[in-house]
Scaffold this active site. Structure first.
Site, PDB file in Angstrom:
ATOM      1  N   SER A 146       0.854  -1.192   0.000  1.00  0.00           N
ATOM      2  CA  SER A 146       0.000   0.000   0.000  1.00  0.00           C
ATOM      3  C   SER A 146       0.889   1.240   0.000  1.00  0.00           C
ATOM      4  O   SER A 146       2.001   1.214   0.551  1.00  0.00           O
ATOM      5  CB  SER A 146      -0.884   0.029   1.248  1.00  0.00           C
ATOM      6  N   TYR A 162      -1.807  -0.785  10.279  1.00  0.00           N
ATOM      7  CA  TYR A 162      -1.910  -1.062   8.837  1.00  0.00           C
ATOM      8  C   TYR A 162      -0.650  -0.570   8.121  1.00  0.00           C
ATOM      9  O   TYR A 162      -0.052  -1.302   7.316  1.00  0.00           O
ATOM     10  CB  TYR A 162      -3.147  -0.366   8.275  1.00  0.00           C
TER      11      TYR A 162
HETATM   12  N1  LIG Z   1      -8.722  -0.689  -1.736  1.00  0.00           N
HETATM   13  C1  LIG Z   1      -7.652   0.081  -1.681  1.00  0.00           C
HETATM   14  O1  LIG Z   1      -7.706   1.275  -1.969  1.00  0.00           O
HETATM   15  C2  LIG Z   1      -6.332  -0.508  -1.255  1.00  0.00           C
HETATM   16  C3  LIG Z   1      -5.209   0.332  -1.273  1.00  0.00           C
HETATM   17  C4  LIG Z   1      -3.976  -0.183  -0.911  1.00  0.00           C
HETATM   18  C5  LIG Z   1      -3.862  -1.506  -0.548  1.00  0.00           C
HETATM   19  N2  LIG Z   1      -4.975  -2.303  -0.512  1.00  0.00           N
HETATM   20  C6  LIG Z   1      -4.774  -3.699  -0.126  1.00  0.00           C
HETATM   21  O2  LIG Z   1      -5.343  -4.528  -1.120  1.00  0.00           O
HETATM   22  C7  LIG Z   1      -5.744  -5.762  -0.539  1.00  0.00           C
HETATM   23  C8  LIG Z   1      -7.198  -6.022  -0.920  1.00  0.00           C
HETATM   24  O3  LIG Z   1      -7.963  -4.925  -0.447  1.00  0.00           O
HETATM   25  P1  LIG Z   1      -9.468  -4.661  -0.895  1.00  0.00           P
HETATM   26  O4  LIG Z   1      -9.619  -3.209  -0.991  1.00  0.00           O
HETATM   27  O5  LIG Z   1      -9.835  -5.528  -2.020  1.00  0.00           O
HETATM   28  O6  LIG Z   1     -10.208  -5.139   0.452  1.00  0.00           O
HETATM   29  P2  LIG Z   1     -11.599  -5.923   0.676  1.00  0.00           P
HETATM   30  O7  LIG Z   1     -12.543  -5.551  -0.388  1.00  0.00           O
HETATM   31  O8  LIG Z   1     -11.970  -5.720   2.095  1.00  0.00           O
HETATM   32  O9  LIG Z   1     -11.159  -7.459   0.461  1.00  0.00           O
HETATM   33  C9  LIG Z   1     -10.292  -8.069   1.375  1.00  0.00           C
HETATM   34  C10 LIG Z   1     -10.140  -9.520   0.986  1.00  0.00           C
HETATM   35  O10 LIG Z   1      -9.270 -10.178   1.926  1.00  0.00           O
HETATM   36  C11 LIG Z   1      -9.931 -11.328   2.456  1.00  0.00           C
HETATM   37  N3  LIG Z   1      -9.443 -11.566   3.823  1.00  0.00           N
HETATM   38  C12 LIG Z   1      -9.428 -10.699   4.864  1.00  0.00           C
HETATM   39  N4  LIG Z   1      -8.919 -11.293   5.959  1.00  0.00           N
HETATM   40  C13 LIG Z   1      -8.594 -12.569   5.598  1.00  0.00           C
HETATM   41  C14 LIG Z   1      -8.026 -13.670   6.280  1.00  0.00           C
HETATM   42  N5  LIG Z   1      -7.674 -13.593   7.582  1.00  0.00           N
HETATM   43  N6  LIG Z   1      -7.833 -14.828   5.605  1.00  0.00           N
HETATM   44  C15 LIG Z   1      -8.194 -14.935   4.291  1.00  0.00           C
HETATM   45  N7  LIG Z   1      -8.719 -13.905   3.584  1.00  0.00           N
HETATM   46  C16 LIG Z   1      -8.927 -12.743   4.236  1.00  0.00           C
HETATM   47  C17 LIG Z   1     -11.423 -10.972   2.387  1.00  0.00           C
HETATM   48  O11 LIG Z   1     -12.273 -12.106   2.379  1.00  0.00           O
HETATM   49  P3  LIG Z   1     -12.965 -12.721   3.729  1.00  0.00           P
HETATM   50  O12 LIG Z   1     -13.418 -11.562   4.556  1.00  0.00           O
HETATM   51  O13 LIG Z   1     -14.068 -13.592   3.210  1.00  0.00           O
HETATM   52  O14 LIG Z   1     -11.883 -13.519   4.381  1.00  0.00           O
HETATM   53  C18 LIG Z   1     -11.465 -10.280   1.037  1.00  0.00           C
HETATM   54  O15 LIG Z   1     -11.466 -11.252  -0.011  1.00  0.00           O
HETATM   55  C19 LIG Z   1      -5.518  -5.619   0.960  1.00  0.00           C
HETATM   56  O16 LIG Z   1      -4.277  -6.210   1.283  1.00  0.00           O
HETATM   57  C20 LIG Z   1      -5.436  -4.115   1.164  1.00  0.00           C
HETATM   58  O17 LIG Z   1      -4.675  -3.771   2.284  1.00  0.00           O
HETATM   59  C21 LIG Z   1      -6.213  -1.850  -0.854  1.00  0.00           C
END
Ligand SMILES: NC(=O)c1ccc[n+]([C@@H]2O[C@H](COP(=O)([O-])OP(=O)(O)OC[C@H]3O[C@@H](n4cnc5c(N)ncnc54)[C@H](OP(=O)(O)O)[C@@H]3O)[C@@H](O)[C@H]2O)c1
Length: 255
Positions: free
Chosen positions: A147, A160
Site C-alpha cells: 500500500s 496497517y
Molecule cells: N482498496 C484500496 O484502496 C487498497 C489500497 C492499498 C492496498 N490495498 C490492499 O489490497 C488488498 C485487498 O484490499 P481490498 O480493498 O480488495 O479489500 P476488501 O474488499 O476488504 O477485500 C479483502 C479480501 O481479503 C480477504 N481476507 C481478509 N482477511 C482474511 C483472512 N484472515 N484470511 C483470508 N482472507 C482474508 C477478504 O475475504 P474474507 O473476509 O471472506 O476472508 C477479502 O477477499 C488488501 O491487502 C489491502 O490492504 C487496498
C-alpha cells in the site's frame, strides 16, 4: 462490482497456476477476473466460502475455491498442496488478503487490534510465501499487495501502515532468499481504489476529497486499473524485476 474491463486484454498467462488470496471481493475479485481472462488457472482464497463460489462461478477459466484463514500456516500449506494436486504445480502466489480497520491513536489501539492487523496483512503474506516457496521453481512469482500507506502512513492506521511497510522489507529479503531458485518477489503498492475496504472513506465527502486532493490524477482508482501491474509481474515480461515496489496510485505519493 464492475469487472468486465478490457484494460488487461492481450495479457497471456496460459498455463500459469496462480494462488490469489483475498479473492472474494474488491481488488482480489478484479484480479481473479483479469488472471482468468488471461488464461491462468486461479485458486481463490478467502474466509467466506459462498463469496468465493460466487467469484469462481463468474470466471471464464479453470478455478478452485479454497476457503480458510491466511493466518493459519497449515491452511496455507493445504492450499499449495491442493493446487499442486489439481494442476500439477504452482507458478504464482499473490498475497492480497488484508484488513484495514481505522483504530485511532496509540491509546485507542488495543494490543489485540495491533496483533490482528499484523497477523493478517504481514504474517499471513509471509505464511503464504513460505507455503509457496516449497513448490515454486524457475519462473515462479511471489507478489504481495502492499500500500502507499506503507511509504506514507496515515493517522489512525499505524498497524496497517506498519504491516505494509514490513511487507516491503519482507519481499526484498525473500527476493534475495529465492533468487537462486529463479523465483522473483515483488510488491504492488496501490493508492486509493474503490472497494468494500475503502467504502467508509469514499462515502464520506470530506475524507474522499482529502484523498482525491492528494492524488495527482484527482480521482479514485478503479480496481481494473490495477490488474495490469499484477499481470506484468506474473508474466515472463518481468523476468528481471525482483525486490521491487510497483506503485499504482494515480500520483498519490507525489502530492
Ligand atoms: N482498496 C484500496 O484502496 C487498497 C489500497 C492499498 C492496498 N490495498 C490492499 O489490497 C488488498 C485487498 O484490499 P481490498 O480493498 O480488495 O479489500 P476488501 O474488499 O476488504 O477485500 C479483502 C479480501 O481479503 C480477504 N481476507 C481478509 N482477511 C482474511 C483472512 N484472515 N484470511 C483470508 N482472507 C482474508 C477478504 O475475504 P474474507 O473476509 O471472506 O476472508 C477479502 O477477499 C488488501 O491487502 C489491502 O490492504 C487496498
Amino acid at each position: 462490482m464492475v469487472v468486465s474491463d478490457h484494460r488487461s486484454e492481450g495479457a497471456n498467462l496460459s498455463g500459469r497456476r496462480v494462488v490469489l488470496t483475498g479473492a472474494s471481493r474488491g481488488l482480489g475479485e478484479a484480479l481473479a477476473h483479469a488472471f482468468s481472462r488471461a488464461g491462468a488457472q486461479v485458486a481463490l482464497v478467502a474466509r467466506s466460502a459462498p463469496d468465493l463460489e460466487r467469484v469462481s462461478a463468474a470466471l471464464p477459466g479453470d478455478a478452485l475455491a479454497l476457503a480458510g484463514d491466511v493466518t493459519d500456516a497449515d491452511f496455507n500449506h493445504r492450499v499449495a498442496g491442493e493446487v499442486v494436486a489439481a494442476w500439477g504445480g504452482l507458478d504464482v502466489w499473490i498475497a492480497n488478503a488484508g484488513v484495514a480497520p481505522t483504530v485511532g491513536g496509540p491509546l485507542e489501539t488495543t494490543p489485540e487490534q495491533w496483533r490482528q492487523v499484523l497477523d493478517v496483512n504481514l504474517t499471513g503474506a509471509f505464511l503464504g510465501a513460505r507455503a509457496a516457496a516449497a513448490h515454486l521453481g524457475p519462473g515462479g512469482r511471489l507478489i504481495f499487495t502492499g500500500s502507499v500507506l506503507g511509504e506514507r502512513p496515515r493517522a489512525g492506521l499505524a498497524a496497517y501502515s506498519a504491516s505494509k511497510a514490513g511487507m516491503v522489507a519482507t519481499a526484498k529479503a525473500l527476493a534475495l532468499d529465492l533468487a537462486a531458485a529463479g523465483v522473483t518477489v515483488n510488491v504492488v503498492a496501490p493508492g486509493w481504489f474503490d472497494t468494500p475496504l475503502t467504502e467508509g472513506w469514499m462515502r464520506n465527502p470530506a475524507l474522499s476529497e482529502r484523498i482525491t486532493g492528494h492524488t495527482a490524477l484527482r480521482r479514485w482508482g478503479d480496481p481494473a486499473e490495477l490488474t495490469g501491474a499484477y499481470l506484468f509481474l506474473a508474466s515472463e515480461a518481468s523476468s528481471f524485476v525482483t525486490g521491487s515496489v510497483l506503485t499504482v496510485d494515480g500520483g498519490y505519493l507525489l502530492v
